[in-house]
Design a protein around this motif. Structure first.
Motif, PDB file in Angstrom:
ATOM      1  N   TYR A  41       0.120  -1.404   0.089  1.00 52.34           N
ATOM      2  CA  TYR A  41       0.125   0.166  -0.389  1.00 52.34           C
ATOM      3  C   TYR A  41       1.065   1.313  -0.519  1.00 52.34           C
ATOM      4  CZ  TYR A  41      -4.281  -2.912   1.062  1.00 52.34           C
ATOM      5  OH  TYR A  41      -5.266  -3.677   0.918  1.00 52.34           O
ATOM      6  N   HIS A  83     -13.900 -13.412   4.519  1.00 53.10           N
ATOM      7  CA  HIS A  83     -13.637 -13.002   4.982  1.00 53.10           C
ATOM      8  C   HIS A  83     -13.893 -14.089   6.000  1.00 53.10           C
ATOM      9  CE1 HIS A  83     -15.185  -8.750   4.134  1.00 53.10           C
ATOM     10  NE2 HIS A  83     -16.030  -8.570   3.281  1.00 53.10           N
ATOM     11  N   ARG A  98      -6.232   0.068  -4.940  1.00 48.43           N
ATOM     12  CA  ARG A  98      -7.527   0.493  -3.042  1.00 48.43           C
ATOM     13  C   ARG A  98      -8.428   0.681  -4.294  1.00 48.43           C
ATOM     14  NH1 ARG A  98      -5.461   1.649   1.527  1.00 48.43           N
ATOM     15  NH2 ARG A  98      -3.312   2.641   1.611  1.00 48.43           N
ATOM     16  N   THR A 129      -7.615  -1.135  11.643  1.00 52.53           N
ATOM     17  CA  THR A 129      -7.504  -0.180  10.395  1.00 52.53           C
ATOM     18  C   THR A 129      -6.517   0.189   9.868  1.00 52.53           C
ATOM     19  OG1 THR A 129      -9.820   0.845   9.799  1.00 52.53           O
ATOM     20  CG2 THR A 129      -9.421  -1.013   9.699  1.00 52.53           C
ATOM     21  N   ARG A 130      -5.458   0.410   8.702  1.00 53.81           N
ATOM     22  CA  ARG A 130      -4.853   1.301   8.906  1.00 53.81           C
ATOM     23  C   ARG A 130      -5.695   2.846   9.070  1.00 53.81           C
ATOM     24  NH1 ARG A 130      -0.926   2.836   5.177  1.00 53.81           N
ATOM     25  NH2 ARG A 130      -0.784   4.536   4.199  1.00 53.81           N
ATOM     26  N   ARG A 189      -6.843  -5.638  11.411  1.00 55.09           N
ATOM     27  CA  ARG A 189      -8.159  -5.988  10.628  1.00 55.09           C
ATOM     28  C   ARG A 189      -6.888  -7.033   9.175  1.00 55.09           C
ATOM     29  NH1 ARG A 189     -13.558  -3.088   8.862  1.00 55.09           N
ATOM     30  NH2 ARG A 189     -11.578  -2.668   7.250  1.00 55.09           N
ATOM     31  N   ARG A 205     -10.902  -1.926  -5.731  1.00 53.78           N
ATOM     32  CA  ARG A 205     -10.779  -3.410  -5.220  1.00 53.78           C
ATOM     33  C   ARG A 205     -10.394  -3.981  -7.076  1.00 53.78           C
ATOM     34  NH1 ARG A 205     -12.446  -6.265  -0.835  1.00 53.78           N
ATOM     35  NH2 ARG A 205     -13.261  -8.282  -1.747  1.00 53.78           N
ATOM     36  N   PRO A 207      -1.798  -8.253   4.467  1.00 54.47           N
ATOM     37  CA  PRO A 207      -3.324  -7.661   4.970  1.00 54.47           C
ATOM     38  C   PRO A 207      -3.621  -7.001   5.296  1.00 54.47           C
ATOM     39  CG  PRO A 207      -2.943 -10.254   5.016  1.00 54.47           C
ATOM     40  CD  PRO A 207      -2.099  -9.090   4.150  1.00 54.47           C
ATOM     41  N   GLU A 208      -2.132  -6.370   6.052  1.00 62.51           N
ATOM     42  CA  GLU A 208      -3.103  -5.362   7.268  1.00 62.51           C
ATOM     43  C   GLU A 208      -3.466  -3.964   6.405  1.00 62.51           C
ATOM     44  OE1 GLU A 208      -1.433  -7.032  11.648  1.00 62.51           O
ATOM     45  OE2 GLU A 208      -0.209  -6.997  10.415  1.00 62.51           O
ATOM     46  N   GLY A 209      -2.322  -3.766   5.986  1.00 58.39           N
ATOM     47  CA  GLY A 209      -1.873  -2.705   5.028  1.00 58.39           C
ATOM     48  C   GLY A 209      -1.342  -1.830   5.897  1.00 58.39           C
ATOM     49  N   SER A 250      -7.441  -7.563   5.079  1.00 62.46           N
ATOM     50  CA  SER A 250      -8.243  -7.191   4.664  1.00 62.46           C
ATOM     51  C   SER A 250      -8.366  -8.494   3.889  1.00 62.46           C
ATOM     52  CB  SER A 250      -7.757  -6.149   2.971  1.00 62.46           C
ATOM     53  OG  SER A 250      -8.406  -6.122   2.286  1.00 62.46           O
ATOM     54  N   LEU A 287      -9.720  -9.552   0.631  1.00 62.49           N
ATOM     55  CA  LEU A 287      -9.090  -9.399  -0.813  1.00 62.49           C
ATOM     56  C   LEU A 287      -8.549 -10.928  -1.600  1.00 62.49           C
ATOM     57  CD1 LEU A 287     -10.138  -7.898  -3.760  1.00 62.49           C
ATOM     58  CD2 LEU A 287      -8.079  -7.185  -3.369  1.00 62.49           C
TER      59      LEU A 287
END
Length: 510
Positions: A337, A459, A356, A481-482, A390, A358, A378-380, A392, A394
């Motif tokens: 990211y 999820h 960002r 989240t980020r 959390r 999707r 995936p935490e970003g 992500s 995707l």
């Protein structure tokens, strides 16, 4: 009412004798250094602001002034000693920078020094006031956000056009009678707070205004409140220094930085220029410890049309994919990211920007997996504490070839991440540690029955992988989240504005 003699020995009972039951409707007034905090010196916290805002040279100035401050404080005037620290630390600094460090850096260190008995009494009261000689701008964020203080009375720093002058304003440094006067102004002459807590003779004047007063003795020493009993967990924090900068640690840091930077350049060069199969051994030779656990999967064979494996990594620093590659002995491309221009330039592996969007990101990741293995965090964003943010979801929709990787690291002097500073220095700060370490733990490949291909939702897959990585590290899963991180530390949502004239596959910024 007791009239204090500033030269008399303590006459108040110790704080251990104060009951904490049934105090919900009462008011407590407490000092900070030596009372709410175990440490009686505020130098480390001034040093943190000096280094985080002014850098090594401001820290050096503060260290040079500290002997003068100590002599004044202990032998001439407590007020004069504190004024020296304030001037050496704050002069010329932007008020916004001081507030940023007070919000993002200091709470971690303050929370690690919370006095258990003082906190027991302080937390039991319905209304909480802190009366301290420390600059209010420096302590208010921690006291209100983490300890639930309703009122913070501290020394006011004089400012001019958004910058601190290094002088104090208002009633001057809150010491002795100045504390008592500040308390009278805040509560009035008729109302008496129920409990007063202090630790030294100069706290007697304000303590004598309270119905009950208790002293926090310097001896015996007690352990700080444990992390699991803190009033609010420290999930996010910023700043470069790992350890609290006592005068000795501050001196050691100043002396080490020139040596450490040269060593970091050598380590970065080894990682960037040597073939990946040699990087693991080069790191060990240069004092960087890389520990590998588990059984990594073999490289995907393009000749058979086999899709690449997607490594799902916990995110500790931006070096995670590089140490993953070193552990595997081959370069693993990574999607990210955020990455600074300098980090992009020195990276020994291919890094690809996530937009960002999707649909766009999904198509790009699928294309990369067709070419071989890929790493994603995936935490970003990174998290320093034993928590996982959390995940992500995707990635779970794009392939069933998922290998969780638990990443952990160890740093003794400098943090290799920042939310407020320049991210281009992140790898250098990590490698400036005398002997940094990384642990790469390859967990079992996710069984097909637990993937989206078997009917699981993305999820559910993401949450399951988050849980098994957290369990292997003894971390705690969170839903942060980020955006939560950057709002807490930098006052923004962490969104990076795309700069013009950059390659589409490059991601610059912070």
């Amino acid at each position: 009412m007791f009239k204090p003699n500033l030269h008399s020995p303590p006459v108040f009972p110790v704080v251990d004798q104060c009951t904490s039951i049934g105090r919900e409707k009462e008011t407590v007034v407490a000092d900070m250094d030596g009372t709410l905090l175990r440490g009686r010196s505020s130098f480390p916290y001034f040093a943190l602001i000096a280094f985080e805002v002014g850098g090594i040279f401001r820290l050096f100035l503060l260290l040079l002034c500290s002997p003068l401050a100590g002599v004044l404080y202990y032998f001439i005037s407590e007020t004069a000693g504190i004024q020296v620290l304030i001037f050496a630390t704050f002069v010329g600094m932007k008020v916004s920078d001081i507030e940023s460090v007070a919000r993002a850096v200091l709470p971690k260190f303050y929370a690690g020094d919370l006095h258990p008995e003082a906190w027991r009494v302080f937390s039991s009261c319905g209304k909480r006031c802190v009366l301290t000689a420390n600059p209010r701008i420096m302590v208010e964020a921690f006291l209100k956000d983490f300890l639930g203080a309703d009122l913070v009375l501290g020394t006011e720093v004089h400012t001019y056009k958004g910058r601190a002058t290094g002088l104090v304003s208002g009633g001057g440094v809150l010491v002795g009678e100045s504390k008592a006067e500040a308390l009278r102004k805040a509560f009035g002459e008729t109302y008496l707070p129920e409990i007063g807590i202090g630790d030294r003779v100069t706290d007697y004047p304000f303590m004598s205004l309270c119905k009950e007063s208790y002293i926090v003795p310097a001896k015996p020493e007690v352990d700080a409140v444990s992390h699991d009993k803190l009033p609010k967990p420290i999930v996010f924090h910023d700043g470069r220094l790992v350890q609290k900068p006592t005068p000795f640690m501050a001196l050691l840091t100043i002396l080490w930085i020139p040596v450490g930077f040269l060593l970091a350049c050598l380590r970065v060069a080894a990682g960037a220029l040597l073939p990946m199969p040699l990087v693991y051994y080069a790191f060990w030779t240069l004092g960087v410890r890389v520990y590998i656990k588990g059984n990594p999967p073999p490289m995907a064979k393009k000749s058979t049309g086999q899709s690449g494996v997607l490594f799902i990594c916990s995110h500790r620093t931006l070096l995670d994919p590089i140490f993953l590659s070193a552990a595997l002995g081959r370069p693993i491309p990574a999607v990210t990211y955020s990455l600074s221009r300098l980090s992009e330039f020195i990276s020994p592996i291919k890094t690809v920007r996530l937009s960002r969007d999707r649909a766009t990101d999904a198509a790009m990741i699928k294309k990369l997996l067709q070419s071989g293995d890929l790493a994603i965090c995936p935490e970003g964003t990174t998290c320093r504490e034993p928590f996982l943010l959390r995940f992500s979801a995707l990635f779970a929709e794009l392939t069933d070839e998922l290998v969780p990787v638990a990443m952990a690291n160890r740093m003794s002097m400098f943090h290799g991440t920042t939310a407020r500073g320049w991210k281009g220095m992140d790898p250098f700060y990590f490698f400036m540690n005398p002997s940094p370490a990384y642990e790469v733990n390859f967990l079992n490949k996710l069984p097909n029955k637990l993937t989206c291909g078997a009917g699981k939702s993305s999820h559910d897959v993401a949450n399951y992988i988050q849980r098994i990585i957290a369990a292997s590290l003894s971390y705690e899963c969170t839903s942060f989240t980020r955006k939560d991180k950057y709002r807490a530390l930098a006052g923004n949502d962490g969104t990076v504005v795309e700069k013009p004239k950059l390659d589409a596959n490059k991601f610059m910024g912070c």
